[in-house]
Design a protein around this motif. Structure first.
Motif, PDB file in Angstrom:
ATOM      1  N   GLU A   1       0.844  -1.189   0.000  1.00  0.00           N
ATOM      2  CA  GLU A   1       0.000   0.000   0.000  1.00  0.00           C
ATOM      3  C   GLU A   1       0.884   1.245   0.000  1.00  0.00           C
ATOM      4  O   GLU A   1       1.817   1.344   0.792  1.00  0.00           O
ATOM      5  CB  GLU A   1      -0.921   0.005   1.213  1.00  0.00           C
ATOM      6  CG  GLU A   1      -1.970  -1.098   1.179  1.00  0.00           C
ATOM      7  CD  GLU A   1      -2.971  -1.003   2.316  1.00  0.00           C
ATOM      8  OE1 GLU A   1      -2.818  -0.104   3.166  1.00  0.00           O
ATOM      9  OE2 GLU A   1      -3.911  -1.812   2.351  1.00  0.00           O
ATOM     10  N   THR A   2       0.564   2.179  -0.880  1.00  0.00           N
ATOM     11  CA  THR A   2       1.284   3.443  -0.952  1.00  0.00           C
ATOM     12  C   THR A   2       0.273   4.582  -0.922  1.00  0.00           C
ATOM     13  O   THR A   2      -0.938   4.362  -0.950  1.00  0.00           O
ATOM     14  CB  THR A   2       2.119   3.531  -2.232  1.00  0.00           C
ATOM     15  OG1 THR A   2       1.247   3.793  -3.351  1.00  0.00           O
ATOM     16  CG2 THR A   2       2.892   2.243  -2.499  1.00  0.00           C
ATOM     17  N   ASP A   3       0.777   5.799  -0.877  1.00  0.00           N
ATOM     18  CA  ASP A   3      -0.099   6.964  -0.913  1.00  0.00           C
ATOM     19  C   ASP A   3      -0.801   7.088  -2.268  1.00  0.00           C
ATOM     20  O   ASP A   3      -1.779   7.839  -2.396  1.00  0.00           O
ATOM     21  CB  ASP A   3       0.709   8.237  -0.647  1.00  0.00           C
ATOM     22  CG  ASP A   3       1.165   8.324   0.796  1.00  0.00           C
ATOM     23  OD1 ASP A   3       2.140   9.043   1.066  1.00  0.00           O
ATOM     24  OD2 ASP A   3       0.545   7.647   1.650  1.00  0.00           O
ATOM     25  N   TYR A   4      -0.319   6.386  -3.256  1.00  0.00           N
ATOM     26  CA  TYR A   4      -0.840   6.531  -4.615  1.00  0.00           C
ATOM     27  C   TYR A   4      -1.674   5.344  -5.060  1.00  0.00           C
ATOM     28  O   TYR A   4      -2.215   5.344  -6.170  1.00  0.00           O
ATOM     29  CB  TYR A   4       0.332   6.739  -5.575  1.00  0.00           C
ATOM     30  CG  TYR A   4       1.308   7.795  -5.066  1.00  0.00           C
ATOM     31  CD1 TYR A   4       2.544   7.435  -4.534  1.00  0.00           C
ATOM     32  CD2 TYR A   4       0.976   9.139  -5.090  1.00  0.00           C
ATOM     33  CE1 TYR A   4       3.420   8.381  -4.042  1.00  0.00           C
ATOM     34  CE2 TYR A   4       1.852  10.097  -4.604  1.00  0.00           C
ATOM     35  CZ  TYR A   4       3.065   9.713  -4.075  1.00  0.00           C
ATOM     36  OH  TYR A   4       3.926  10.665  -3.589  1.00  0.00           O
ATOM     37  N   GLY A   5      -1.770   4.341  -4.210  1.00  0.00           N
ATOM     38  CA  GLY A   5      -2.540   3.165  -4.580  1.00  0.00           C
ATOM     39  C   GLY A   5      -1.921   1.911  -4.007  1.00  0.00           C
ATOM     40  O   GLY A   5      -0.961   1.963  -3.255  1.00  0.00           O
ATOM     41  N   GLU A   6      -2.511   0.781  -4.359  1.00  0.00           N
ATOM     42  CA  GLU A   6      -1.975  -0.474  -3.871  1.00  0.00           C
ATOM     43  C   GLU A   6      -1.535  -1.350  -5.040  1.00  0.00           C
ATOM     44  O   GLU A   6      -2.055  -1.223  -6.156  1.00  0.00           O
ATOM     45  CB  GLU A   6      -2.997  -1.214  -2.999  1.00  0.00           C
ATOM     46  CG  GLU A   6      -4.285  -1.606  -3.687  1.00  0.00           C
ATOM     47  CD  GLU A   6      -5.177  -2.394  -2.735  1.00  0.00           C
ATOM     48  OE1 GLU A   6      -6.302  -2.727  -3.134  1.00  0.00           O
ATOM     49  OE2 GLU A   6      -4.752  -2.677  -1.599  1.00  0.00           O
TER      50      GLU A   6
END
Length: 117
Positions: free
Chosen positions: A100-105
Protein backbone atom coordinates in the motif's frame (compact mmCIF):
# COMPACT_ATOMS: atom_id res chain seq x y z
CA UNK A 1 5.01 2.14 -9.42
CA UNK A 2 5.86 -0.82 -7.24
CA UNK A 3 6.56 -4.28 -8.57
CA UNK A 4 6.11 -7.34 -6.37
CA UNK A 5 7.28 -10.86 -7.14
CA UNK A 6 6.36 -13.78 -4.90
CA UNK A 7 8.11 -17.12 -4.65
CA UNK A 8 8.31 -20.11 -2.38
CA UNK A 9 4.96 -21.79 -2.82
CA UNK A 10 4.52 -25.50 -3.36
CA UNK A 11 3.08 -28.74 -2.09
CA UNK A 12 3.62 -29.66 1.54
CA UNK A 13 2.20 -32.27 3.89
CA UNK A 14 0.05 -31.28 6.86
CA UNK A 15 2.25 -30.16 9.71
CA UNK A 16 4.98 -29.05 7.34
CA UNK A 17 6.49 -25.63 6.72
CA UNK A 18 7.03 -23.26 3.84
CA UNK A 19 8.55 -19.81 3.52
CA UNK A 20 7.15 -17.38 0.99
CA UNK A 21 9.13 -14.43 -0.30
CA UNK A 22 7.95 -11.15 -1.80
CA UNK A 23 10.60 -9.08 -3.54
CA UNK A 24 9.72 -5.43 -4.05
CA UNK A 25 11.19 -3.05 -6.60
CA UNK A 26 10.42 0.34 -8.04
CA UNK A 27 9.18 3.15 -5.78
CA UNK A 28 9.65 1.20 -2.58
CA UNK A 29 10.16 4.40 -0.59
CA UNK A 30 6.46 5.11 -1.10
CA UNK A 31 5.30 1.89 0.60
CA UNK A 32 3.40 2.49 3.86
CA UNK A 33 2.45 -1.09 4.55
CA UNK A 34 2.72 -4.58 3.14
CA UNK A 35 0.74 -7.71 3.60
CA UNK A 36 0.03 -11.26 2.58
CA UNK A 37 -3.42 -12.27 1.42
CA UNK A 38 -4.77 -15.61 0.29
CA UNK A 39 -7.64 -16.89 -1.77
CA UNK A 40 -8.85 -20.45 -1.70
CA UNK A 41 -10.98 -21.91 -4.50
CA UNK A 42 -14.56 -20.69 -4.26
CA UNK A 43 -13.75 -18.29 -1.42
CA UNK A 44 -13.11 -14.58 -1.11
CA UNK A 45 -9.59 -13.27 -0.70
CA UNK A 46 -8.70 -12.84 2.95
CA UNK A 47 -5.98 -11.07 4.87
CA UNK A 48 -3.30 -13.32 6.33
CA UNK A 49 -1.07 -10.68 7.88
CA UNK A 50 -0.34 -6.99 7.39
CA UNK A 51 2.64 -4.98 8.58
CA UNK A 52 2.29 -1.22 8.95
CA UNK A 53 5.67 0.23 8.03
CA UNK A 54 4.68 3.77 9.01
CA UNK A 55 3.71 2.79 12.57
CA UNK A 56 6.80 1.08 13.86
CA UNK A 57 6.19 -2.14 12.04
CA UNK A 58 3.02 -3.12 13.88
CA UNK A 59 1.47 -6.33 12.59
CA UNK A 60 -2.03 -7.70 12.28
CA UNK A 61 -2.48 -11.46 11.88
CA UNK A 62 -5.63 -13.33 10.99
CA UNK A 63 -6.80 -15.41 13.94
CA UNK A 64 -6.53 -18.56 11.86
CA UNK A 65 -2.76 -18.19 11.45
CA UNK A 66 -1.71 -16.68 14.79
CA UNK A 67 1.06 -18.69 16.38
CA UNK A 68 1.81 -20.53 13.12
CA UNK A 69 2.73 -17.84 10.60
CA UNK A 70 5.34 -15.11 11.01
CA UNK A 71 5.97 -12.10 8.79
CA UNK A 72 9.44 -10.64 8.52
CA UNK A 73 11.44 -8.41 6.20
CA UNK A 74 14.96 -7.89 4.99
CA UNK A 75 15.30 -4.20 4.17
CA UNK A 76 18.66 -4.69 2.51
CA UNK A 77 17.05 -7.06 0.01
CA UNK A 78 13.71 -5.20 -0.21
CA UNK A 79 12.08 -8.51 0.53
CA UNK A 80 9.24 -9.56 2.81
CA UNK A 81 8.84 -13.13 4.03
CA UNK A 82 6.03 -15.25 5.37
CA UNK A 83 7.20 -18.21 7.43
CA UNK A 84 4.39 -20.74 7.63
CA UNK A 85 4.64 -23.57 10.16
CA UNK A 86 2.29 -26.37 11.14
CA UNK A 87 0.45 -26.01 7.87
CA UNK A 88 -3.08 -27.34 7.61
CA UNK A 89 -5.14 -28.40 4.57
CA UNK A 90 -7.30 -25.32 5.09
CA UNK A 91 -4.24 -23.16 4.42
CA UNK A 92 -4.35 -24.27 0.79
CA UNK A 93 -4.74 -21.15 -1.36
CA UNK A 94 -3.05 -18.75 -3.72
CA UNK A 95 -0.99 -16.40 -1.59
CA UNK A 96 -0.45 -12.87 -2.86
CA UNK A 97 1.78 -10.07 -1.69
CA UNK A 98 0.34 -6.57 -1.38
CA UNK A 99 1.89 -3.13 -0.97
CA UNK A 100 0.00 0.00 0.00
CA UNK A 101 1.28 3.44 -0.95
CA UNK A 102 -0.10 6.96 -0.91
CA UNK A 103 -0.84 6.53 -4.62
CA UNK A 104 -2.54 3.16 -4.58
CA UNK A 105 -1.97 -0.47 -3.87
CA UNK A 106 -0.01 -3.06 -5.78
CA UNK A 107 -0.20 -6.84 -6.02
CA UNK A 108 2.12 -9.63 -6.96
CA UNK A 109 1.12 -12.45 -9.27
CA UNK A 110 0.49 -14.90 -6.44
CA UNK A 111 2.01 -18.24 -5.52
CA UNK A 112 0.14 -21.49 -4.93
CA UNK A 113 0.38 -23.23 -1.58
CA UNK A 114 -1.13 -26.69 -1.36
CA UNK A 115 -1.26 -28.62 1.91
CA UNK A 116 -2.12 -32.24 1.32
CA UNK A 117 -1.01 -35.72 2.24
Amino acid sequence: QVQLVESGGGLVQPGGSLRLSCAASGSIFSINGMGWYRQAPGKQRELVVFINLSVGGSTNYADSVKGRFTISRDNAKNTMYLQMNNLKPEDTAVYSCNAETDYGEYWGQGTQVTVSS
